[in-house]
Design a protein around this motif. Structure first.
Motif, PDB file in Angstrom:
ATOM      1  N   GLY A  93      90.035  29.134 -39.858  1.00 14.31           N
ATOM      2  CA  GLY A  93      90.243  30.553 -40.101  1.00 14.31           C
ATOM      3  C   GLY A  93      89.030  31.407 -39.764  1.00 14.31           C
ATOM      4  O   GLY A  93      88.788  32.441 -40.386  1.00 14.31           O
ATOM      5  N   VAL A  94      88.276  30.978 -38.767  1.00 10.34           N
ATOM      6  CA  VAL A  94      87.035  31.664 -38.404  1.00 10.34           C
ATOM      7  C   VAL A  94      87.314  33.085 -37.926  1.00 10.34           C
ATOM      8  O   VAL A  94      88.155  33.302 -37.047  1.00 10.34           O
ATOM      9  N   THR A  95      86.601  34.038 -38.511  1.00 10.31           N
ATOM     10  CA  THR A  95      86.713  35.438 -38.097  1.00 10.31           C
ATOM     11  C   THR A  95      85.411  35.960 -37.504  1.00 10.31           C
ATOM     12  O   THR A  95      85.387  37.037 -36.920  1.00 10.31           O
ATOM     13  N   PHE A  96      84.315  35.215 -37.671  1.00 11.27           N
ATOM     14  CA  PHE A  96      83.030  35.698 -37.159  1.00 11.27           C
ATOM     15  C   PHE A  96      82.963  35.534 -35.636  1.00 11.27           C
ATOM     16  O   PHE A  96      83.683  34.726 -35.058  1.00 11.27           O
ATOM     17  N   PRO A  97      82.104  36.326 -34.991  1.00  9.00           N
ATOM     18  CA  PRO A  97      82.011  36.283 -33.529  1.00  9.00           C
ATOM     19  C   PRO A  97      81.423  34.965 -33.017  1.00  9.00           C
ATOM     20  O   PRO A  97      80.635  34.323 -33.706  1.00  9.00           O
ATOM     21  N   MET A  98      81.834  34.606 -31.833  1.00 13.52           N
ATOM     22  CA  MET A  98      81.348  33.404 -31.157  1.00 13.52           C
ATOM     23  C   MET A  98      80.895  33.784 -29.748  1.00 13.52           C
ATOM     24  O   MET A  98      81.530  34.607 -29.087  1.00 13.52           O
TER      25      MET A  98
END
Length: 168
Positions: A93-98
């Motif tokens: 559920g990653v929402t942070f930028p990559m």
């Protein structure tokens, strides 16, 4: 706090976003950023859960995690940008930028990691990135303020205390 980045700041580097285009690290000036070299097939991959919890808990105070995929440690991030994005979203559920996938060590070391690797952790270690999930905390002024080993869990007292100090 100045409104300009030093040329030595990791935020002054140009790097692509995982989904295409520029990750625009300079836009994080004034925020606190935790850079983490990540991999989808590593024993430490479950740290994504803690990273996402930090993102959710501190984003409103001016914080973000930035995941930096890297395939230099036993080929543990072999996927395409699309596969990495899907894995992170569907599994954690990653929402942070990559960012785009980069090299963190060696001759092909990305300029972002040229600026990060020289910073020493609490034990005095500086230099090459040791493994997936090594963490660097960058303060609101764009300068590195802390480095944490890959084994240090994102929600550890050590990281949370440094994050709280950086957020003020």
């Amino acid at each position: 706090m100045t409104s300009e980045l030093s040329s030595a700041s990791p935020l002054s580097v140009s790097v692509g976003a995982l989904t295409g285009g520029d990750a625009d690290l300079g836009s994080y000036l004034g925020k606190v950023v935790l850079f983490v070299n990540v991999a989808s097939k590593c024993g430490l991959t479950p740290q994504y859960t803690g990273l996402e919890k930090l993102q959710e808990e501190y984003a409103e105070r001016g914080f973000t995690v930035v995941g930096v995929p890297c395939n230099q440690f036993l080929g543990q991030e072999p996927g395409s940008a699309e596969e990495i994005a899907e894995f992170c979203s569907a599994t954690y559920g990653v929402t942070f930028p990559m960012t785009e996938k980069v090299e963190v060590n060696g001759e092909g070391r990305h300029p972002l990691y040229e600026r990060l690797a020289g910073f020493a952790d609490a034990e005095g270690y500086s230099g090459d990135i040791r493994w997936n999930f090594e963490k660097f905390l960058v303060g609101r002024d764009g300068e590195v303020v802390a480095r944490f080993s890959p084994q240090t869990e994102p929600e550890s007292d050590e990281i949370v205390a440094a994050l709280e100090r950086a957020l003020g």
